[in-house]
Design a protein around this motif. Structure first.
Motif, PDB file in Angstrom:
ATOM      1  N   PHE A 102      58.440 -22.707-106.815  1.00  0.00           N
ATOM      2  CA  PHE A 102      57.273 -22.030-106.264  1.00  0.00           C
ATOM      3  C   PHE A 102      57.173 -22.259-104.761  1.00  0.00           C
ATOM      4  CE2 PHE A 102      54.526 -22.370-110.386  1.00  0.00           C
ATOM      5  CZ  PHE A 102      55.203 -21.297-110.930  1.00  0.00           C
ATOM      6  N   ARG A 103      56.584 -21.322-104.067  1.00  0.00           N
ATOM      7  CA  ARG A 103      56.100 -21.577-102.718  1.00  0.00           C
ATOM      8  C   ARG A 103      54.792 -22.354-102.901  1.00  0.00           C
ATOM      9  NH1 ARG A 103      51.239 -19.441 -99.737  1.00  0.00           N
ATOM     10  NH2 ARG A 103      51.879 -19.237 -97.571  1.00  0.00           N
ATOM     11  N   THR A 104      54.697 -23.517-102.260  1.00  0.00           N
ATOM     12  CA  THR A 104      53.571 -24.397-102.553  1.00  0.00           C
ATOM     13  C   THR A 104      52.690 -24.634-101.332  1.00  0.00           C
ATOM     14  OG1 THR A 104      54.984 -26.326-102.169  1.00  0.00           O
ATOM     15  CG2 THR A 104      54.712 -25.585-104.453  1.00  0.00           C
ATOM     16  N   VAL A 105      51.385 -24.780-101.619  1.00  0.00           N
ATOM     17  CA  VAL A 105      50.387 -25.087-100.594  1.00  0.00           C
ATOM     18  C   VAL A 105      49.589 -26.290-101.081  1.00  0.00           C
ATOM     19  CG1 VAL A 105      48.449 -24.233 -99.226  1.00  0.00           C
ATOM     20  CG2 VAL A 105      50.247 -22.639 -99.977  1.00  0.00           C
ATOM     21  N   TRP A 106      49.715 -27.386-100.358  1.00  0.00           N
ATOM     22  CA  TRP A 106      48.978 -28.607-100.697  1.00  0.00           C
ATOM     23  C   TRP A 106      47.606 -28.541-100.043  1.00  0.00           C
ATOM     24  CZ3 TRP A 106      49.922 -34.031 -98.197  1.00  0.00           C
ATOM     25  CH2 TRP A 106      49.118 -34.982 -98.843  1.00  0.00           C
ATOM     26  N   ILE A 107      46.562 -28.550-100.876  1.00  0.00           N
ATOM     27  CA  ILE A 107      45.191 -28.553-100.387  1.00  0.00           C
ATOM     28  C   ILE A 107      44.770 -30.018-100.268  1.00  0.00           C
ATOM     29  CG2 ILE A 107      42.863 -27.661-100.724  1.00  0.00           C
ATOM     30  CD1 ILE A 107      45.100 -25.526-100.357  1.00  0.00           C
ATOM     31  N   ASN A 108      44.979 -30.573 -99.105  1.00  0.00           N
ATOM     32  CA  ASN A 108      44.786 -32.011 -98.885  1.00  0.00           C
ATOM     33  C   ASN A 108      43.334 -32.279 -98.488  1.00  0.00           C
ATOM     34  OD1 ASN A 108      45.130 -34.724 -98.481  1.00  0.00           O
ATOM     35  ND2 ASN A 108      46.478 -34.524 -96.710  1.00  0.00           N
ATOM     36  N   ARG A 109      42.446 -32.163 -99.465  1.00  0.00           N
ATOM     37  CA  ARG A 109      41.010 -32.287 -99.205  1.00  0.00           C
ATOM     38  C   ARG A 109      40.624 -33.671 -98.698  1.00  0.00           C
ATOM     39  NH1 ARG A 109      38.201 -28.000-100.983  1.00  0.00           N
ATOM     40  NH2 ARG A 109      39.135 -26.617-102.542  1.00  0.00           N
TER      41      ARG A 109
END
Length: 220
Positions: A187-194
């Protein structure tokens, strides 16, 4: 629109896993934050251990078991709160930006889905409580394959159903270990680093790191 589908983890990404304890913070007392963090940590630990053992139990059972463990570690917390805390988990708050972001992606023609460790009933309740049914096309639960993230079989639920190559899917999660698994899958991934946490699993890095989902509504 650069991706055929935008797929979201649920807990910690769309829904605030610490909302249940916050609703009862006054009753729990000063150990509330540590109590909530331990509840969440054990919930995840149990999912990984059971996957490795091949001894699946659904996520609701793990949620109950991990809460009981948190009570045993924090005797100051009143066990009479067990039922209210569990009830609250069915109606967790979504993060403030979530409705607008999903609406924006939907209006741009994206297919939207949730891919989660949660049981089908838990996820249905969370989606309904946040009024997201009108924008979410599909909800994929690990219960279908009886194992937990980051097993490749979980991510394959999406590509098999949608008949897509992994790189056509943008996957968003606040959990770095989940991002590692999804990246390895393709997958193309996006880490939502809250929580502004340090990076891990550097050999399986995300395409993007964002502090919230907000920028996604522009189709990045």
């Amino acid at each position: 629109m650069s991706h055929a589908a935008y797929v979201f983890d649920a807990y910690g990404t769309l829904f605030d896993v610490h909302a249940a304890v916050r609703r009862h913070a006054a009753e729990i007392g000063p150990d509330g934050q540590a109590f909530s963090e331990l509840w969440r940590a054990k919930q995840l630990e149990y999912s990984w251990v059971r996957s490795l053992m091949g001894a699946y139990q659904d996520f609701w059972q793990l949620t109950e078991q991990s809460l009981d463990y948190a009570f045993s570690r924090f005797p100051s917390a009143d066990r009479k709160l067990r039922k209210p805390l569990l009830d609250a988990y069915w109606t967790l708050d979504c993060y403030p930006e979530v409705p607008a972001v999903l609406k924006g992606l939907k209006e741009r023609g994206a297919r939207l889905a949730i891919l989660s460790n949660g049981s089908p009933d838990m996820l249905a309740a969370a989606v309904h409580n946040a009024a997201l049914e009108i924008v979410i096309d599909d909800v994929f639960s690990v219960d279908t394959v009886k194992t937990y993230k980051a097993a490749p079989a979980v991510y394959d639920l999406v590509t098999t159903r949608y008949r897509l190559y992994p790189h056509a899917v943008s996957f968003q999660s606040s959990n770095r270990w989940d991002i590692a698994g999804a990246t390895k899958f393709g997958f193309r991934t996006v880490w939502i680093n809250r929580a502004d946490m340090p990076d891990e699993y550097r050999d399986q890095g995300p395409a993007l790191i964002l502090p919230s989902l907000e920028s996604l509504q522009f189709g990045i």
